[in-house]
Design a protein around this motif. Sequence first.
Motif, PDB file in Angstrom:
ATOM      1  N   VAL B 141      21.358 -16.632  -6.113  1.00 49.96           N
ATOM      2  CA  VAL B 141      20.945 -17.986  -5.342  1.00 49.96           C
ATOM      3  C   VAL B 141      19.875 -18.627  -6.842  1.00 49.96           C
ATOM      4  CG1 VAL B 141      19.244 -19.091  -3.952  1.00 49.96           C
ATOM      5  CG2 VAL B 141      20.653 -17.085  -3.120  1.00 49.96           C
ATOM      6  N   ALA B 142      19.849 -19.674  -6.946  1.00 49.63           N
ATOM      7  CA  ALA B 142      19.098 -20.529  -7.798  1.00 49.63           C
ATOM      8  C   ALA B 142      18.091 -21.518  -7.158  1.00 49.63           C
ATOM      9  CB  ALA B 142      19.846 -21.004  -8.954  1.00 49.63           C
ATOM     10  N   VAL B 143      16.652 -21.745  -7.745  1.00 48.38           N
ATOM     11  CA  VAL B 143      16.134 -22.850  -7.152  1.00 48.38           C
ATOM     12  C   VAL B 143      15.951 -23.442  -8.434  1.00 48.38           C
ATOM     13  CG1 VAL B 143      13.737 -23.260  -6.023  1.00 48.38           C
ATOM     14  CG2 VAL B 143      15.216 -21.368  -5.363  1.00 48.38           C
ATOM     15  N   MET B 144      16.284 -24.732  -8.351  1.00 46.28           N
ATOM     16  CA  MET B 144      15.875 -25.712  -9.498  1.00 46.28           C
ATOM     17  C   MET B 144      15.881 -26.865  -9.318  1.00 46.28           C
ATOM     18  SD  MET B 144      19.004 -24.517 -11.951  1.00 46.28           S
ATOM     19  CE  MET B 144      18.258 -22.972 -12.222  1.00 46.28           C
ATOM     20  N   VAL B 155      26.820 -24.880  -4.188  1.00 48.94           N
ATOM     21  CA  VAL B 155      26.238 -25.862  -2.931  1.00 48.94           C
ATOM     22  C   VAL B 155      24.956 -25.974  -3.247  1.00 48.94           C
ATOM     23  CG1 VAL B 155      25.839 -25.796  -0.549  1.00 48.94           C
ATOM     24  CG2 VAL B 155      27.766 -24.912  -1.125  1.00 48.94           C
ATOM     25  N   ALA B 156      24.401 -27.123  -3.033  1.00 50.23           N
ATOM     26  CA  ALA B 156      22.842 -27.665  -3.384  1.00 50.23           C
ATOM     27  C   ALA B 156      22.125 -28.003  -2.079  1.00 50.23           C
ATOM     28  CB  ALA B 156      22.750 -28.617  -4.452  1.00 50.23           C
ATOM     29  N   VAL B 271      18.000 -25.409  -3.648  1.00 53.68           N
ATOM     30  CA  VAL B 271      18.607 -24.198  -3.744  1.00 53.68           C
ATOM     31  C   VAL B 271      20.060 -24.125  -3.805  1.00 53.68           C
ATOM     32  CG1 VAL B 271      18.426 -23.858  -1.206  1.00 53.68           C
ATOM     33  CG2 VAL B 271      18.532 -21.915  -2.490  1.00 53.68           C
ATOM     34  N   LEU B 272      20.513 -23.541  -4.802  1.00 58.61           N
ATOM     35  CA  LEU B 272      21.793 -23.521  -5.106  1.00 58.61           C
ATOM     36  C   LEU B 272      22.432 -22.062  -4.735  1.00 58.61           C
ATOM     37  CD1 LEU B 272      21.431 -25.078  -8.576  1.00 58.61           C
ATOM     38  CD2 LEU B 272      21.765 -26.418  -6.535  1.00 58.61           C
TER      39      LEU B 272
END
Lengths: 318, 318
Positions: B141-144, B155-156, B271-272
């Motif tokens: 998971v990424a948050v940017m 998916v964003a 969140v990706l």
Amino acid sequence: MDRATEMMIFVRCVEEGSFSAAARAMDMTPSAVSKQIRRLEDRLGARLFNRTTRRINLTDVGRDFYERCARIIAEIEEAEEVVSSLQDTVRGTLRVAATAAFARGEILPRINAFLERYPDLSLEMQLTDRMLDLVEQGIDVAVMLQEQVTDPSLVARKLANNRRIVVASPDYVARHGEPKTPEDLYRHNCLSLYNVSRFNDWEFEMPDGRRQVIHVQGNFRANTAGALYEACLVGVGLARLSAWMVAPRLRDGSLVELLPDYVQEVTAYYVLFPQGRHMSRKVRAFVDFLVEQFTPVPPWEQDESLMLRGYQRSGEPA
Amino acid sequence: MDRATEMMIFVRCVEEGSFSAAARAMDMTPSAVSKQIRRLEDRLGARLFNRTTRRINLTDVGRDFYERCARIIAEIEEAEEVVSSLQDTVRGTLRVAATAAFARGEILPRINAFLERYPDLSLEMQLTDRMLDLVEQGIDVAVMLQEQVTDPSLVARKLANNRRIVVASPDYVARHGEPKTPEDLYRHNCLSLYNVSRFNDWEFEMPDGRRQVIHVQGNFRANTAGALYEACLVGVGLARLSAWMVAPRLRDGSLVELLPDYVQEVTAYYVLFPQGRHMSRKVRAFVDFLVEQFTPVPPWEQDESLMLRGYQRSGEPA
DNA sequence: TATCATTTGTGCCTGATTTTCAAAGATCGG
DNA sequence: CCGATCTTTGAAAATCAGGCACAAATGATA
């Protein structure tokens, strides 16, 4: 539903690091690989690879699954290899069933050569005169007389003719005279089996081709041919016995052949084994050994002019 | 080529002792079972069952293969079960990447609630302001920020609007006056980033709907918003900072909002995560947690009339 | 003893599954 | 910026597996 193939493709993808590379390595199209992985993921309900349009990368779940898959595939291949190896090498245990007298007299004396040829094989020999169910008993090979062969799921290979010879001891002949025709047998003491009445109908082919059946009788009956043999040796009477059984006695003169010019019925010993596409090497090895020992001329018919004459008259190699 | 199914059917046949019984148990026709076994035997090149038309019996090879098959099938089922279990429970390691400042300021202070909710889960948090390849790095998971989202395989999901506010310290305002229009900014010391030039083009929406871009300049530049924040706090000049960063200072009065009537550009934190049919429970849990924390109203926009006003003016929950 | 039910095996056919092919979307290297 | 490569997808084609019907054989049963 094709678990193993999916797993193999998955493992290959992990190891090649790419669907395309795995496809090339496995001679498939990339799309087939992609769809297999997709199916696997769908079935598991989990994502095994993260993908971009250009790269793939194992997920945590995928890494765990890969470890297990690799081990499972190795075990599958080992299992199949072991089967093939068991199949292709002569090892393990071979279970043989054979008629008691013939096995004792002709097979077992030669069995050591076979065992020495295949040191990794062990043999279980079951002596019996009853017909038995090979499949039920787990018997690999059976050796028995032709008339006992009924099972259609078995292959029967002829081993040797079982020529029957009417014999008596010289002592008996000296005392009672020698029969010159089958009809003369009615005047002799003929040893007979009391449990196989058919055995007491001695069939002869006359010089003119006609067949004649003599139902013999006498004052001694037993339940095995071996018993008749012993009684005959000591001069109790005439007996119709298998050639292999009396051959040594004919050689050393303790028995003499009677009615040599009349052809008697000829049966044969057969080696039986399950038919089917896949014959194990150990079965083949034993069958080959038996065939090698008893064909084209069985040992008891060899080396003796008397024997050769009798053999050539009454049968020919399989 | 369907190894596993063949093996399962074979095992079932062994255990049921009959093709028909296995077929009934597996809801197949006997002929299908017979054919599977035949295929398996053909592939192995060995006979696994001896058969009569009425009974089957394992061969030695078959017995060995059965032992292995039973174990292999158990392992296959265990492997698949583990995958499903890993998929369906929140455990293992979750790798999260997030922009450094936002993570330190807004995510990490709340992370304990998440970890306590899922005691079997461990978290790896990678703080970075660079865009990175989630797939390559094995990030779950990424948050940017919105503008960093380029990967089409992700998916964003929108987490929270990132409202930008022009702020200064009361001290600075007292010394230099308060700008009333965007043009007034040209006469102020505007703190700027030297590595993201785009960040220094401050865009405003005028009350009449027109847009105006002010390219600000000043005597202090830094490479992170955090540095501008610190400089602004001590009265160096004006800064345009994210609402979440300055909200506590606006509440306690150590910073004041300037130009509140001009709507500024709004970006958002997203969140990706990898898109796909199968989303792991741990990813879903974390995404749900973030959404729960930051929507509909992010925490820094709550509880304060000033904040609510600004929030309602400049954005709405996702 | 004769009939019946059950079991394995096979051939043919149909239907489903899987592969292939073509193309798109996307990324990397030069 | 262009070409090559990689994954994915949709449609067409081919392969494969299963079902059905039937045969052979055998054990059970009346």
